[in-house]
Write an enzyme that holds these catalytic residues in place. Structure first.
Site, PDB file in Angstrom:
ATOM      1  N   HIS A  85       0.835  -1.205   0.000  1.00 55.45           N
ATOM      2  CA  HIS A  85       0.000   0.000   0.000  1.00 55.45           C
ATOM      3  C   HIS A  85       0.865   1.249   0.000  1.00 55.45           C
ATOM      4  O   HIS A  85       2.030   1.216   0.365  1.00 55.45           O
ATOM      5  CB  HIS A  85      -1.015  -0.008   1.132  1.00 55.45           C
ATOM      6  CG  HIS A  85      -0.475   0.238   2.518  1.00 55.45           C
ATOM      7  ND1 HIS A  85      -0.441   1.490   3.090  1.00 55.45           N
ATOM      8  CD2 HIS A  85       0.016  -0.600   3.451  1.00 55.45           C
ATOM      9  CE1 HIS A  85       0.037   1.394   4.325  1.00 55.45           C
ATOM     10  NE2 HIS A  85       0.327   0.144   4.574  1.00 55.45           N
TER      11      HIS A  85
ATOM     12  N   ASP B 264       6.350   2.403   7.235  1.00 53.31           N
ATOM     13  CA  ASP B 264       5.001   1.938   6.918  1.00 53.31           C
ATOM     14  C   ASP B 264       4.251   3.009   6.155  1.00 53.31           C
ATOM     15  O   ASP B 264       3.847   4.008   6.748  1.00 53.31           O
ATOM     16  CB  ASP B 264       4.255   1.603   8.212  1.00 53.31           C
ATOM     17  CG  ASP B 264       2.822   1.170   7.988  1.00 53.31           C
ATOM     18  OD1 ASP B 264       2.427   0.971   6.830  1.00 53.31           O
ATOM     19  OD2 ASP B 264       2.097   1.032   8.983  1.00 53.31           O
TER      20      ASP B 264
ATOM     21  N   GLU C 191      -5.161   1.398   2.577  1.00 54.22           N
ATOM     22  CA  GLU C 191      -4.918   0.252   3.451  1.00 54.22           C
ATOM     23  C   GLU C 191      -5.102   0.636   4.897  1.00 54.22           C
ATOM     24  O   GLU C 191      -5.656  -0.113   5.696  1.00 54.22           O
ATOM     25  CB  GLU C 191      -3.500  -0.285   3.231  1.00 54.22           C
ATOM     26  CG  GLU C 191      -3.217  -1.603   3.925  1.00 54.22           C
ATOM     27  CD  GLU C 191      -2.620  -1.475   5.337  1.00 54.22           C
ATOM     28  OE1 GLU C 191      -2.378  -2.500   5.968  1.00 54.22           O
ATOM     29  OE2 GLU C 191      -2.392  -0.337   5.814  1.00 54.22           O
TER      30      GLU C 191
ATOM     31  N   ASP D 114       4.321  -4.798   3.301  1.00 56.79           N
ATOM     32  CA  ASP D 114       3.804  -3.566   3.903  1.00 56.79           C
ATOM     33  C   ASP D 114       5.018  -2.751   4.288  1.00 56.79           C
ATOM     34  O   ASP D 114       5.705  -2.204   3.435  1.00 56.79           O
ATOM     35  CB  ASP D 114       2.890  -3.923   5.078  1.00 56.79           C
ATOM     36  CG  ASP D 114       2.027  -2.764   5.539  1.00 56.79           C
ATOM     37  OD1 ASP D 114       2.497  -1.617   5.440  1.00 56.79           O
ATOM     38  OD2 ASP D 114       0.901  -2.985   6.009  1.00 56.79           O
TER      39      ASP D 114
END
Ligand SMILES: *[C@@H]1O[C@H](CO)[C@@H](O)[C@H](O)[C@H]1NC(C)=O
Ligand SMILES: *[C@@H]1O[C@H](CO)[C@@H](O)[C@H](O)[C@H]1NC(C)=O
Ligand SMILES: *[C@@H]1O[C@H](CO)[C@@H](O)[C@H](O)[C@H]1NC(C)=O
Ligand SMILES: *[C@@H]1O[C@H](CO)[C@@H](O)[C@H](O)[C@H]1NC(C)=O
Ligand SMILES: *[C@@H]1O[C@H](CO)[C@@H](O)[C@H](O)[C@H]1NC(C)=O
Ligand SMILES: *[C@@H]1O[C@H](CO)[C@@H](O)[C@H](O)[C@H]1NC(C)=O
Ligand SMILES: *[C@@H]1O[C@H](CO)[C@@H](O)[C@H](O)[C@H]1NC(C)=O
Length: 807
Positions: A423, A434, A471, A500
């Site tokens: 994502h 992240d 996401e 991820d």
């Protein structure tokens, strides 16, 4: 409210199996009657010819993919400006691997990281990042497009958290403390002063302005709340203060809401940072590796274990104009706000001396109490009536476009597809770990695959690259996409690979469907580790080899749990003893990444190599590299866990019965059904698994046989052996592809019917962590053995179906 019908996975599976391929190669056979030779041949002779022709065609499809290319040359791939594929040259597997290892570069990964972390890219807010990603992929030779969904989502408007005390003389409320709700701006880290900084808030949280006395609820697990209820705490009208950790944050809010609380604050306790704390003498970021006291973990509070995706379009894609369901089934009705430990301190201290202390409860309450040295006694509360919190949260809810970027490379076999996704959206301007370490890694893998195509490679299987949006709010971009393409994916998708956070430390970790365990291990052993403290060691050598079961919390969820597509989730991260990872905080920034998490972006490069190699193993080898025996063994092991849980049921019964009695819903007498009958039904599953294992082992043997034949080669005149090989490959691939689908149950899990997989689901009250045989486990929890029997039958049926499918 209407439901767009989606075709049942099983039906689809039957519609487009590779058998169809054999049927599709049928028409040419009709030429035989006109073949003069045939007229003079015996039936045996005809069989040999048929055999030979079938071989030819099967080989054409499976063994010499180039045949199709040369007969039907594809137009040059879009984006290969001035680099036409080297016609006629085909890459060997080793040549492909060399390209996939040589292409990724730390410098490029750093460049992509710098790009993605330069501006806000909250879900649905940054179209230019989608476009930029598409443009890069096309530049590297991958035909790409942007797929948009109209999704229901919230953006933060305003918020405040105040500690109010009633003065004894004037009887008016004074603001004793007002939380800052902002993260400190740090001179060293430019991201922290970005003008388009995103406020601290929870995705899918409810708006509200609530005031009440407050209670410390530990991690806010089901049991934590149960312990408090048992201790006589009444949550009605209260505000819960939970610490982060252990379970998905949305479930902390869900349980508070069910118990009548009016609001929730969730803070990050440094006690959960392990060794690396200020208390232990480490300086806080940016001076050192410890947690910055002002750091806040944003994040979604959707009820992820009930259903991910757009809350208003359950089970169908959020296309413009589709009917919308109310969102309240999977989103909270009470407001919640994430706070830093600096902001939590005065609130927790206000509880000192009120109600029992954590240590008066049980051992689960004294874990990692990291603020004791700051004067927090970890009393439960509730706070007295004249000490309250006012929690004000204003969220703007809209239905707005989100953008997945989808890149496709057609393979030789049209109905075998491998999807690789990461994502792109982040809670913050940065997101260097992240998700954008994964985005940088994915880009390097895409670029490597592009280089291979340029060198003349053609994958056996179709490759789909996905850069998901949304996401963070609830796996929205991937879930809507899977819901839209379910019929195609059910028939064609062989595996899904997820990244991820891809590189925020030196420790490789993985969760996977057991079918993929072996190919994953193999891939990690083909990539050199940046850690050469033992010269020559590979990523696989350094890795502890632990493969977790699939839970939720990232984009594999719709693939694995809804569509029954074996999935794997991989990445490098910390192991808890390195620099503290400021998850979903402004400090997950480019600066933090380059100074602390992955200096030199070496693990970015390595991760791109692992990903590239894994893609190569999944799409360049003719036989799908699955291990069915390992799946059977895993199913057996999971059943051990269920039985272990059942054995300890008596001790659990005491506490749970007590809790349910206090709550007035279920009493201890309400054990439903017979535990003995349930235990018997588990034995039947055990038996079915052992039959499945026999067949699975035969399937793996067949695959190994075919692999050997392919490697050794078969003399041109041995048509029978060639036909046998072609047939075996087609059969083995079809069987491997659909094994996982047989574990779907159309009716779905109890009370969360979107989840179709009978073996894997997120834990009902954990969210991230994977539950195995959720139907059985939840029935044991509820002491409903009648329901357990129902699930034993469903699971047994699934195992039997899977067994029959590989006979
Ligand atoms: C989108 O992301 C780019 C690159 O990170 C950034 O430069 C830009 O400011 C962002 N746009 C918006 C509207 O936030
Ligand atoms: C929240 O409600 C209280 C009254 O209950 C009111 O005084 C206060 O102004 C409200 N806060 C906001 C930000 O609207
Ligand atoms: C891939 O195949 C599909 C269907 O056969 C076709 O529509 C598409 O244009 C092809 N894509 C590329 C990049 O060749
Ligand atoms: C580096 O490799 C050595 C030898 O395998 C191992 O003991 C050590 O834990 C590794 N360090 C890291 C950070 O992975
Ligand atoms: C983390 O990895 C380091 C280096 O390999 C090792 O020394 C340490 O013991 C590990 N810590 C944990 C908690 O596993
Ligand atoms: C489904 O949820 C309802 C209400 O929360 C509960 O009473 C019931 O026991 C649940 N059913 C199962 C099978 O878990
Ligand atoms: C137990 O399970 C049965 C069968 O699934 C269901 O009908 C019943 O409502 C459940 N009982 C309770 C108390 O949840």
């Amino acid at each position: 409210m209407g439901k767009v019908s989606s075709t049942k996975p099983e039906t689809m599976a039957n519609e487009s199996t590779p058998l169809i391929q054999t049927v599709r190669v049928g028409p040419p056979r009709r030429r035989y009657p006109h073949n003069t030779v045939r007229r003079f041949c015996t039936i045996a002779c005809a069989s040999v010819l048929l055999c030979g022709f079938a071989t030819f065609l099967l080989n054409a499809v499976y063994i010499w993919p180039s045949w199709r290319d040369h007969r039907h040359p594809h137009p040059p791939h879009h984006g290969h400006h001035g680099h036409p594929p080297h016609k006629g040259k085909r890459l060997s597997h080793e040549e492909l691997q060399k390209i996939l290892l040589d292409t990724p570069s730390s410098e490029k990964a750093e460049e992509w990281s710098r790009y993605y972390t330069a501006g806000a890219h909250l879900a649905g807010k940054n179209y230019s990042q989608a476009e930029w990603t598409k443009e890069r992929w096309e530049e590297w030779g991958i035909k790409s497009s942007i797929v948009a969904y109209d999704v229901y989502i919230n953006y933060p408007s305003d918020h405040s958290v105040s500690l109010l005390e009633k003065s004894s003389d004037t009887k008016t409320w004074d603001v004793a403390f007002k939380a800052s709700l902002t993260e400190d701006v740090l001179e060293e880290d430019p991201t922290t002063s970005a003008e388009d900084k995103i406020p601290t808030f929870h995705g899918y949280s409810a708006s509200g302005n609530v005031t009440g006395s407050f209670v410390y609820v530990n991690y806010g697990t089901y049991q934590d709340y149960a312990d408090l209820v048992a201790a006589g705490i009444d949550f009605k009208g209260k505000i819960a203060i939970a610490r982060y950790g252990g379970i998905f944050r949305g479930l902390k809010v869900k349980r508070a809401q069910e118990l009548g609380a009016v609001g929730v604050l969730i803070y990050s306790d440094p006690g959960d940072d392990g060794e690396i704390t200020e208390e232990n003498g480490y300086a806080a970021y940016p001076e050192g590796p410890a947690r910055n006291p002002s750091s806040v973990q944003r994040g979604s509070v959707q009820f992820l274990s009930s259903r991910p995706g757009d809350p208003t379009t359950p089970g169908y894609p959020s296309k413009p104009g589709v009917p919308r369901a109310p969102a309240d089934e999977t989103t909270p009705s009470i407001p919640s706000i994430p706070i830093s430990y600096a902001d939590a301190l005065p609130l927790l201290k206000a509880l000192n001396g009120h109600g029992p202390q954590a240590s008066d409860l049980n051992k689960y309450w004294t874990k990692n109490l990291g603020l004791g040295y700051k004067g927090v006694k970890y009393n439960i509360g509730p706070s007295p009536d004249d000490v309250v919190i006012n929690l004000f949260n204003e969220q703007e809810y809209v239905t707005t476009p989100q953008w997945d970027v989808i890149g496709i490379i057609n393979g030789t076999i049209p109905n075998e597809v491998v999807v690789i996704g990461n994502h792109r959206d982040a809670w913050i301007v940065g997101g260097a770990s992240d998700p954008n370490s994964g985005s940088a890694v994915l880009n390097e893998a895409v670029r490597s695959i592009g280089k291979a195509l340029e060198a003349g490679w053609k994958p056996v299987r179709t490759i789909v690259f996905a850069s998901w949006d949304g996401e963070e709010y609830g796996l929205v971009g991937s879930t809507e996409w899977v819901e839209e393409y379910l019929p195609w994916l059910s028939g064609a998708n062989v595996a899904y690979v997820n990244v991820d956070g891809g590189a925020s430390g030196p420790h490789f970790s993985a969760s996977a469907a057991p079918l993929l365990n072996q190919v994953l291990r193999d891939a990690t052993h083909l990539v050199p580790s940046p850690n050469q403290s033992v010269p020559g060691q590979s990523v696989g050598d350094v890795w502890d080899g632990k493969i977790s079961t699939m839970g939720s919390g990232s984009d594999f969820t719709a693939f694995q749990d809804y569509a029954g597509i074996p999935s794997v989730d991989i990445g490098f991260g910390g192991n808890g003893s390195g620099p503290v990872y400021h998850y979903h905080s402004n400090y997950d920034s480019f600066h933090w990444m380059s100074e602390y998490a992955d200096p030199g972006f070496v693990y970015h490069r390595t991760m791109a190599q692992v990903l590239g190699i894994l893609i190569g193993e999944l799409t360049d080898v003719i036989i799908i590299p699955f291990g069915a025996t390992e799946y059977a063994d895993a199913l057996d092991g999971y059943l051990d866990k269920v039985e272990a849980k059942l054995q300890s049921v008596d001790t659990e019964l005491a506490t749970e019965a007590e809790i349910f009695a206090i709550r007035g819903s279920v009493t201890s007498e309400e054990v439903v059904g017979s535990q003995d009958a349930f235990e018997e039904s588990l034995k039947r599953i055990r038996h079915s698994i052992s039959e499945f294992r026999d067949k699975a082992a035969k399937l793996d043997e067949k695959a190994a046989w075919a692999r050997d034949r392919l490697e050794d080669g078969i003399p041109w005149w041995n048509l029978f052996e060639k036909a046998k090989l072609g047939y075996t490959i087609a059969t083995v691939n079809k069987q491997y592809k659909f094994i996982e689908r047989h574990f779907l149950f159309e009716g779905g899990l109890d009370n969360r019917s979107w989840f179709k997989h009978v073996v894997f689901a997120p834990g009902l009250w954990t969210g991230y962590a994977g539950a195995v045989y959720p139907g059985l486990v939840e029935s044991i929890d509820a002491k409903n053995y009648s329901n357990g029997l129902k699930w034993a039958e469903i699971i047994n049926h699934a195992v039997e179906k899977a067994t029959r499918s590989i006979e």
